[in-house]
Design a protein around this motif. Structure first.
Motif, PDB file in Angstrom:
ATOM      1  N   HIS A 235       0.840  -1.195   0.000  1.00 27.23           N
ATOM      2  CA  HIS A 235       0.000   0.000   0.000  1.00 27.23           C
ATOM      3  C   HIS A 235       0.880   1.253   0.000  1.00 27.23           C
ATOM      4  CE1 HIS A 235      -2.745   3.052   1.681  1.00 27.23           C
ATOM      5  NE2 HIS A 235      -3.677   2.381   1.018  1.00 27.23           N
ATOM      6  N   ALA A 236       1.910   1.226   0.857  1.00 24.66           N
ATOM      7  CA  ALA A 236       2.813   2.384   0.921  1.00 24.66           C
ATOM      8  C   ALA A 236       3.506   2.582  -0.424  1.00 24.66           C
ATOM      9  CB  ALA A 236       3.837   2.182   2.034  1.00 24.66           C
ATOM     10  N   ILE A 237       3.976   1.488  -1.029  1.00 24.70           N
ATOM     11  CA  ILE A 237       4.698   1.616  -2.301  1.00 24.70           C
ATOM     12  C   ILE A 237       3.790   2.195  -3.386  1.00 24.70           C
ATOM     13  CG2 ILE A 237       5.770   0.328  -4.198  1.00 24.70           C
ATOM     14  CD1 ILE A 237       6.859  -1.616  -2.042  1.00 24.70           C
ATOM     15  N   VAL A 238       2.584   1.638  -3.532  1.00 28.05           N
ATOM     16  CA  VAL A 238       1.746   2.105  -4.650  1.00 28.05           C
ATOM     17  C   VAL A 238       1.248   3.532  -4.425  1.00 28.05           C
ATOM     18  CG1 VAL A 238       1.095  -0.219  -5.378  1.00 28.05           C
ATOM     19  CG2 VAL A 238      -0.423   1.019  -3.826  1.00 28.05           C
ATOM     20  N   THR A 239       1.006   3.885  -3.159  1.00 26.82           N
ATOM     21  CA  THR A 239       0.572   5.269  -2.934  1.00 26.82           C
ATOM     22  C   THR A 239       1.749   6.232  -3.057  1.00 26.82           C
ATOM     23  OG1 THR A 239       0.684   4.883  -0.557  1.00 26.82           O
ATOM     24  CG2 THR A 239      -1.480   4.729  -1.573  1.00 26.82           C
ATOM     25  N   TYR A 240       2.935   5.816  -2.584  1.00 31.89           N
ATOM     26  CA  TYR A 240       4.137   6.642  -2.783  1.00 31.89           C
ATOM     27  C   TYR A 240       4.355   6.912  -4.261  1.00 31.89           C
ATOM     28  CZ  TYR A 240       6.581   7.221   1.653  1.00 31.89           C
ATOM     29  OH  TYR A 240       6.953   7.633   2.882  1.00 31.89           O
ATOM     30  N   LEU A 241       4.231   5.831  -5.055  1.00 32.35           N
ATOM     31  CA  LEU A 241       4.483   5.975  -6.491  1.00 32.35           C
ATOM     32  C   LEU A 241       3.368   6.761  -7.176  1.00 32.35           C
ATOM     33  CD1 LEU A 241       5.707   2.361  -7.363  1.00 32.35           C
ATOM     34  CD2 LEU A 241       7.107   4.440  -7.286  1.00 32.35           C
ATOM     35  N   GLY A 242       2.250   6.897  -6.477  1.00 32.87           N
ATOM     36  CA  GLY A 242       1.111   7.588  -7.084  1.00 32.87           C
ATOM     37  C   GLY A 242       0.466   6.762  -8.177  1.00 32.87           C
TER      38      GLY A 242
ATOM     39  N   GLU B 174      11.111   9.212  -4.036  1.00 34.90           N
ATOM     40  CA  GLU B 174      11.774   8.415  -3.015  1.00 34.90           C
ATOM     41  C   GLU B 174      10.766   7.418  -2.433  1.00 34.90           C
ATOM     42  OE1 GLU B 174      14.648   9.563   0.739  1.00 34.90           O
ATOM     43  OE2 GLU B 174      12.797  10.660   0.442  1.00 34.90           O
ATOM     44  N   LEU B 175      11.204   6.199  -2.213  1.00 34.09           N
ATOM     45  CA  LEU B 175      10.292   5.149  -1.750  1.00 34.09           C
ATOM     46  C   LEU B 175      10.305   5.031  -0.234  1.00 34.09           C
ATOM     47  CD1 LEU B 175      11.160   2.670  -4.549  1.00 34.09           C
ATOM     48  CD2 LEU B 175       8.962   3.794  -4.168  1.00 34.09           C
ATOM     49  N   PRO B 176       9.300   4.383   0.344  1.00 28.87           N
ATOM     50  CA  PRO B 176       9.189   4.332   1.805  1.00 28.87           C
ATOM     51  C   PRO B 176      10.441   3.798   2.502  1.00 28.87           C
ATOM     52  CG  PRO B 176       7.495   2.972   0.738  1.00 28.87           C
ATOM     53  CD  PRO B 176       8.149   3.777  -0.310  1.00 28.87           C
ATOM     54  N   SER B 177      11.035   2.737   1.968  1.00 31.32           N
ATOM     55  CA  SER B 177      12.194   2.161   2.664  1.00 31.32           C
ATOM     56  C   SER B 177      13.383   3.130   2.614  1.00 31.32           C
ATOM     57  CB  SER B 177      12.569   0.823   2.051  1.00 31.32           C
ATOM     58  OG  SER B 177      12.764   0.969   0.671  1.00 31.32           O
ATOM     59  N   GLU B 178      13.525   3.812   1.472  1.00 30.96           N
ATOM     60  CA  GLU B 178      14.603   4.811   1.358  1.00 30.96           C
ATOM     61  C   GLU B 178      14.358   5.975   2.316  1.00 30.96           C
ATOM     62  OE1 GLU B 178      14.866   3.925  -3.429  1.00 30.96           O
ATOM     63  OE2 GLU B 178      14.168   5.871  -2.727  1.00 30.96           O
TER      64      GLU B 178
ATOM     65  N   VAL C 100       7.160   4.993  11.402  1.00 27.89           N
ATOM     66  CA  VAL C 100       5.790   5.505  11.411  1.00 27.89           C
ATOM     67  C   VAL C 100       5.645   6.646  10.402  1.00 27.89           C
ATOM     68  CG1 VAL C 100       4.055   6.708  12.787  1.00 27.89           C
ATOM     69  CG2 VAL C 100       5.360   4.817  13.792  1.00 27.89           C
ATOM     70  N   LEU C 101       6.605   7.557  10.419  1.00 24.98           N
ATOM     71  CA  LEU C 101       6.479   8.738   9.554  1.00 24.98           C
ATOM     72  C   LEU C 101       6.627   8.399   8.075  1.00 24.98           C
ATOM     73  CD1 LEU C 101       8.409  11.288  11.766  1.00 24.98           C
ATOM     74  CD2 LEU C 101       5.952  11.268  11.287  1.00 24.98           C
ATOM     75  N   ALA C 102       7.377   7.334   7.774  1.00 25.67           N
ATOM     76  CA  ALA C 102       7.572   6.973   6.364  1.00 25.67           C
ATOM     77  C   ALA C 102       6.484   6.023   5.871  1.00 25.67           C
ATOM     78  CB  ALA C 102       8.945   6.335   6.166  1.00 25.67           C
ATOM     79  N   SER C 103       5.565   5.644   6.774  1.00 23.82           N
ATOM     80  CA  SER C 103       4.619   4.584   6.401  1.00 23.82           C
ATOM     81  C   SER C 103       3.662   5.007   5.301  1.00 23.82           C
ATOM     82  CB  SER C 103       3.838   4.122   7.628  1.00 23.82           C
ATOM     83  OG  SER C 103       3.004   5.177   8.061  1.00 23.82           O
ATOM     84  N   SER C 104       3.369   6.292   5.206  1.00 19.39           N
ATOM     85  CA  SER C 104       2.552   6.714   4.066  1.00 19.39           C
ATOM     86  C   SER C 104       3.157   7.976   3.477  1.00 19.39           C
ATOM     87  CB  SER C 104       1.102   6.952   4.486  1.00 19.39           C
ATOM     88  OG  SER C 104       0.924   8.266   4.950  1.00 19.39           O
ATOM     89  N   ARG C 105       2.925   8.114   2.203  1.00 21.02           N
ATOM     90  CA  ARG C 105       3.508   9.258   1.506  1.00 21.02           C
ATOM     91  C   ARG C 105       2.941  10.566   2.048  1.00 21.02           C
ATOM     92  NH1 ARG C 105       3.987   9.891  -5.033  1.00 21.02           N
ATOM     93  NH2 ARG C 105       4.718  12.031  -5.071  1.00 21.02           N
ATOM     94  N   ALA C 106       1.651  10.559   2.365  1.00 17.96           N
ATOM     95  CA  ALA C 106       1.010  11.774   2.850  1.00 17.96           C
ATOM     96  C   ALA C 106       1.610  12.171   4.200  1.00 17.96           C
ATOM     97  CB  ALA C 106      -0.496  11.552   2.982  1.00 17.96           C
ATOM     98  N   MET C 107       1.799  11.173   5.075  1.00 17.16           N
ATOM     99  CA  MET C 107       2.361  11.421   6.400  1.00 17.16           C
ATOM    100  C   MET C 107       3.789  11.943   6.265  1.00 17.16           C
ATOM    101  SD  MET C 107       1.943  10.794   9.784  1.00 17.16           S
ATOM    102  CE  MET C 107       1.241   9.281  10.387  1.00 17.16           C
ATOM    103  N   ALA C 108       4.578  11.280   5.418  1.00 17.41           N
ATOM    104  CA  ALA C 108       5.982  11.662   5.261  1.00 17.41           C
ATOM    105  C   ALA C 108       6.092  13.072   4.683  1.00 17.41           C
ATOM    106  CB  ALA C 108       6.687  10.659   4.353  1.00 17.41           C
TER     107      ALA C 108
END
Lengths: 484, 486, 95
Positions: free
Chosen positions: A175-182, A298-302, A320-328
């Protein structure tokens, strides 16, 4: 008692956030009137033909790069043939022998902060089906084909997960990856991410897998956990009672928290896959792949690693902060305004998250903007207001009283008094008004004075209506009381 | 007027000898008077045709006449036509009024062409005799007891009988060329991907190709110029410039190298057909061409490979006819299975069901490798045969079909019917263009000469056919049928 | 490879074509002869031959991600056998 091990593999269908469908120019927007977004191609009308959406390809490639997968130079679309009313052409255009994304891996983070890797078998592009509406239409089922042809990326994992928690962590990571990537809105309630869960159990230590059951369409993190928990218990009980697990498709019933076999006759499926003659092989050269790579955020793990290593956050905070793109993104905006990562992290995870949770809001819906919160933190850091006053200011921002922390501080007169002369005046007054306490203090042992000074601080703060800087009050008081 | 070619009619319109309305009205009258015996049309769109004719006359008067302005023609009922029933010769689509135009139909309209209606065909283009139509068989105007060939039998018969000067057909295994040969007209199957398939009801997607059927190669050139070209709606259509075919018709044949595939002159070839074809080749020699024998060693595998690939694709392409969104639906289905099974049992004819069953079987588990993959491997060998031959020669020539038109009802066994396509089917597997040109008679029934060329060499193919028609008059012969009518 | 009665029934079910027993028997006969003709393929050595799916060695062209189609529901449903409230109707589906 036999020790059992759970083995879980997942097939996650992600709806890609393209404007138009994978093979047609109809809109993919959610929630339109039935069949108003089903064009001739989506309806499978006679003579119509598919043409592949470039953005669906780009999104699949980005996902592949995000999970360190190989992107084969050639991929093929095939037809999966079966009859169902929500499948207009009688076949689903999908990929099997040569998918667009090859083997890769996803890093998952468990609750204790530990990480591990789950292998991706492959990911392929396919078209979504329509929807059957089972409300009664004169004893018939209604078919809405608006969703038919929406691009899906089906991400197939290896059977690498050993608990429901790992499965949930895996889905969260995807979920984090696909939302990060948009590449997807990740909205599980609207079906943007749908999971088929393969579950089996085996005696601990046994190498061979047990017989698996496939639980279809489990559509929330919580349901995945519950469905697996129920299914594992069911299978263990079944085996321990001398029975055998049957390979079958089951449905999760969220109302009863249980899975059950599908009522439709489970006939041997024979999908007769063959290359779709209406579509040609998709070839992606190195330059194309490099171009997509360059466009990736930049991806969540990075991000997590950077938060830890460069910003000095704890592993937990970074996770926690990197868990979602919006949060980060929110966190980084706060940090950029206030200039202090730790303060920003504390506020985002503390006051902000508490308020969001209480009102059940996503970070994107926060009434306090990152600029406002950053401005507030600045005022705490430059001692304009006390920490206590800051909470008041935050609440006022949340309630929308003023546009900025400064305006609220001004309106409510919360500015700390840091003028030494003014504080000294208040201290002198308090000392003059409290002869008994002063005498006690001065007679007391050095070790007890620390505690006794609290009384004087309280009096001074009271006199200043909370606006005096407590550290300043403390040190000046100490000086004056210790002087005599 | 009904004896004239498209090119002649275009000149007549341009010279003001007659209007498009007069021309189209006369053709419609002829259809009304004669087609009862031929059954070449499924739908005649009189009102629309006359309105289009008037519009073309007005455009011409305004000095704005496009390439086909006001010229009447007919469309095989496989091309979707907005607002007009598109049946594909099937009960399944008897009620289907297409809500859109096929790309080629759009192009014909834009060029000012006037469609008089939709022609009869074998159901879903599956057949070589036009006997597999829900709307009944079509008769061959040269001999009403003979078939017109198939699957574009209605288009071929309509052109041969002078009902229309030209028509569009489709060719998946010979469905333009074989009926053209049987009816004594000229029919071109273009290179796969040359003409858009959008809106053309699919039979076998990797083989289907639309093309022109007319009296002369020159008319075919004029039509191909109009319908060819890249279509963004068809992924398999090719982005390649469309040559000016008409301008290249007169290229000299001196030095042309003609290959005669020895496999096309073997057992099963009717002696009269062979004689006619060999005579035609002598004409070419007299025009300066050189002739040699070549070999296409995998020819005998073309029909076996085709009857795996085409039914496999068809079985999937025809799954959309399920009684839900369009087309036939059985009465009062009791459940979903019943809806599907009865709708499809009632809506499809016997040959269509046969091919769906074959295709479903050969794609199913345990058979896929032995049939489908094997057939695709053989398909590569067959294509390679042609590529190798075209290293040696410019074009290949032979008979279009092993016999002249056979009698209605004569071919009862499906396999022997399939073998009728022995000389045409490999061309679709290879994707190359082919044309059938009138080249004489066997008894009272026409014989077609087939000319094949490399991928995208339609200009050469049309030139080679046109030069032959400058030197012979086979294409000018008209059947006695309908002759008494002016 | 021979085709049996059961194979025909299985194919007919997969293809959702209703067949009576008699029809099935007729198709066993037809299909057997067709497959016998097709079986000539088995005699050819095709080792290392790459299957050919399309006659041209072309690759897929990609379409820009733009919405170009707008609702034509009334038109498309004008030819539908059974429609209510914009939905296509089928006999009740049980999951």
């Amino acid at each position: 008692m036999m020790q059992w091990e759970t083995v879980i593999g997942l097939e996650v269908h992600v709806q890609l956030a393209t404007q138009s469908k994978i093979f047609s120019g109809a809109s993919t927007a959610f929630g339109a009137e039935p069949n108003t977004q089903a064009c001739a191609v989506d309806l499978g009308m006679p003579g119509v033909l598919p043409v592949l959406n470039e953005n669906a390809v780009a999104m699949a490639v980005k996902f592949g790069l995000a999970v360190d997968a190989e992107i084969p130079e050639t991929s093929l679309f095939e037809r999966k043939n079966y009859f169902y009313p929500d499948l207009p052409k009688g076949y689903q255009t999908s990929q099997m022998a040569q998918p667009i994304v090859g083997p890769g891996k996803v890093e998952i983070t468990l609750d204790d902060g530990s990480t591990r890797s789950v292998r991706i078998h492959h990911a392929h592009l396919e078209e979504d089906a329509g929807k059957s509406l089972h409300e009664d239409y004169h004893g018939m089922t209604g078919i809405d084909l608006n969703r038919a042809g929406t691009p899906l990326l089906e991400i197939v994992s290896e059977p690498d997960m050993r608990s429901a928690k790992e499965a949930v962590a895996y889905i969260k990571a995807l979920h984090a990856i696909v939302t990060y990537l948009g590449i997807s809105d990740g909205n599980m309630a609207e079906g943007s991410m749908r999971c088929d869960v393969n579950v089996s159990v085996r005696p601990k230590g046994q190498a061979a897998f047990g017989t698996r059951a496939e639980i279809k369409n489990v559509n929330s993190f919580r349901f995945v956990e519950k469905a697996i928990a129920f299914e594992v218990e069911r299978q263990i009980e079944l085996i321990e009672d001398g029975g055998q697990v049957v390979q079958e498709t089951r449905l999760f019933d969220p109302e009863r928290d249980e899975t059950r076999g599908m009522r439709t006759k489970e006939e041997a499926n024979d999908y007769r896959y063959f290359p779709c003659p209406d579509l040609l092989p998709v070839t992606l050269d190195g330059a194309y792949v490099d171009h997509q790579r360059a466009l990736m955020p930049e991806l969540p793990s990075e991000k997590r690693r950077r938060f830890e290593n460069q910003l000095g956050l704890s592993a937990y905070d970074a996770g926690v902060l990197a868990s979602s793109r919006a949060m980060a993104e929110y966190f980084e905006a706060v940090k950029d305004v206030c200039g202090d990562a730790k303060q920003a992290a504390n506020w985002v995870q503390g006051e902000l998250s508490a308020n969001l949770n209480r009102e059940n809001l996503e970070i994107g819906d926060s009434p306090v903007t990152a600029e406002q919160l950053g401005g507030l933190i600045q005022r705490v850091m430059d001692d304009t207001i006390s920490g206590k006053a800051a909470k008041q200011v935050f609440q006022a921002l949340w309630d929308g009283e003023e546009d900025s922390a400064d305006a609220i501080i001004e309106a409510r007169g919360l500015k700390q008094v840091t003028d030494t002369g003014a504080i000294e005046g208040m201290i002198d007054q308090v000392i003059a008004d409290s002869p008994v306490q002063v005498a006690q203090y001065r007679e007391a042992d050095e070790s007890k004075r620390g505690k006794m000074i609290g009384y004087f601080v309280g009096q001074v703060m009271k006199a200043s209506r909370g606006t005096a800087n407590p550290q300043q009050v403390n040190s000046l008081l100490k000086q004056k009381l210790d002087q005599a | 007027m009904h004896d004239k070619t498209l090119t002649e009619l275009a000149a007549g319109l341009q010279a003001g000898e007659f209007s498009s309305r007069e021309l189209c009205q006369s053709a419609l009258d002829r259809i009304q008077r004669l087609d009862g015996d031929l059954n070449s049309f499924i739908s005649v769109t009189t009102e629309q045709a006359l309105a289009d004719a008037d519009a073309a006359d007005q455009a011409r008067a305004a000095g704005d006449a496009a390439a086909l302005a006001g010229l009447p023609l007919a469309l095989k009922d496989i091309f979707c036509t907005q607002g007009v029933r598109t049946s594909c010769g099937s009960k399944m689509l008897d009620s289907f009024v297409a809500p859109y135009d096929a790309t080629v139909v759009e192009k014909i309209r834009q060029a000012g062409g006037v469609s008089l209606g939709k022609t009869n065909m074998d159901e879903f283009a599956m057949g070589s005799s036009n006997e597999n139509s829900f709307y009944g068989p079509v008769k061959n105007p040269w001999d009403l007891s003979a078939v017109p060939g198939g699957s574009s039998g209605g288009s071929a018969a309509a052109v041969a009988a002078g009902l229309v000067p030209a028509a569009l057909g489709t060719d998946t295994g010979g469905s333009i060329r074989q009926p053209a040969a049987f009816c004594g007209i000229t029919g071109l199957k273009p290179t796969y991907g040359r003409v858009s398939r959008y809106g053309m009801v699919a039979y076998a997607s990797s083989l289907d190709q639309g093309g022109p059927m007319a009296r002369t190669a020159a008319d075919c050139a004029l039509l191909l110029e109009t319908i060819a070209g890249h279509d963004v709606r068809d992924s398999t259509s090719v982005a390649r410039v469309v040559p000016d075919y008409s301008a290249e018709l007169d290229t000299s044949l001196a030095g042309l190298k003609i290959g005669l595939p020895k496999e096309y002159f073997g057992d099963g070839l009717d002696p009269e057909v062979e004689t006619a074809v060999r005579e035609a080749i002598k004409v070419y020699e007299s025009l300066g061409a050189k002739v040699c024998e070549v070999s296409l060693p995998h020819t005998h595998l073309a029909i076996p490979a085709y009857y795996v690939i085409a039914p496999a694709e068809a079985s999937s392409n025809l799954s959309r006819y399920d009684g839900v969104r369009f087309g036939h639906r059985c009465e009062d289905p009791t459940d979903l299975e019943d809806l599907y099974k009865r709708t499809r049992a009632e809506g499809f004819g016997e040959e269509v069901k046969r091919r769906i069953l074959i295709g479903t079987h050969t794609l199913s588990e345990g058979f896929f490798d032995a049939y489908y993959l094997k057939a695709q491997q053989v398909r590569r060998l067959i294509r390679q045969d042609f590529l190798d031959a075209f290293d040696e020669v410019d074009v290949l020539m032979g008979p279009t079909a092993p016999t002249p038109a056979f009698d209605l009802g004569a071919q009862k066994d499906p396999v022997s019917m399939y073998l009728q396509d022995i000389y045409t089917i490999a061309v679709n597997l290879a994707g190359i263009p082919g044309i059938s040109v009138p080249a004489g008679f066997a008894g009272n029934r026409p014989v077609g000469l087939q000319v094949l060329a490399p991928h995208f060499a339609e200009a050469q193919l049309l030139g080679v056919a046109h030069q032959f028609q400058q030197a012979t008059d086979w294409h000018l012969k008209r059947p006695a049928f309908g002759k008494e009518m002016a | 490879m021979a085709i049996e009665h059961a194979d025909v029934l299985r194919a007919a079910h997969l293809a959702r074509v209703g067949l009576s027993e008699d029809e099935a028997t007729g198709y066993v006969d037809d299909l057997s002869r067709i497959l016998k003709m097709v079986d000539q393929l088995q005699a050819v050595d095709t080792q290392d031959i790459i299957p050919l799916a399309h006659p041209l060695d072309a690759t897929q062209r990609l379409r820009p991600d733009e919405v170009t189609e707008h609702s034509q529901r009334e038109r498309f449903q004008a030819c539908a056998p059974a429609v209510t409230d914009g939905l296509y109707l089928v006999p009740r589906v049980v999951e």
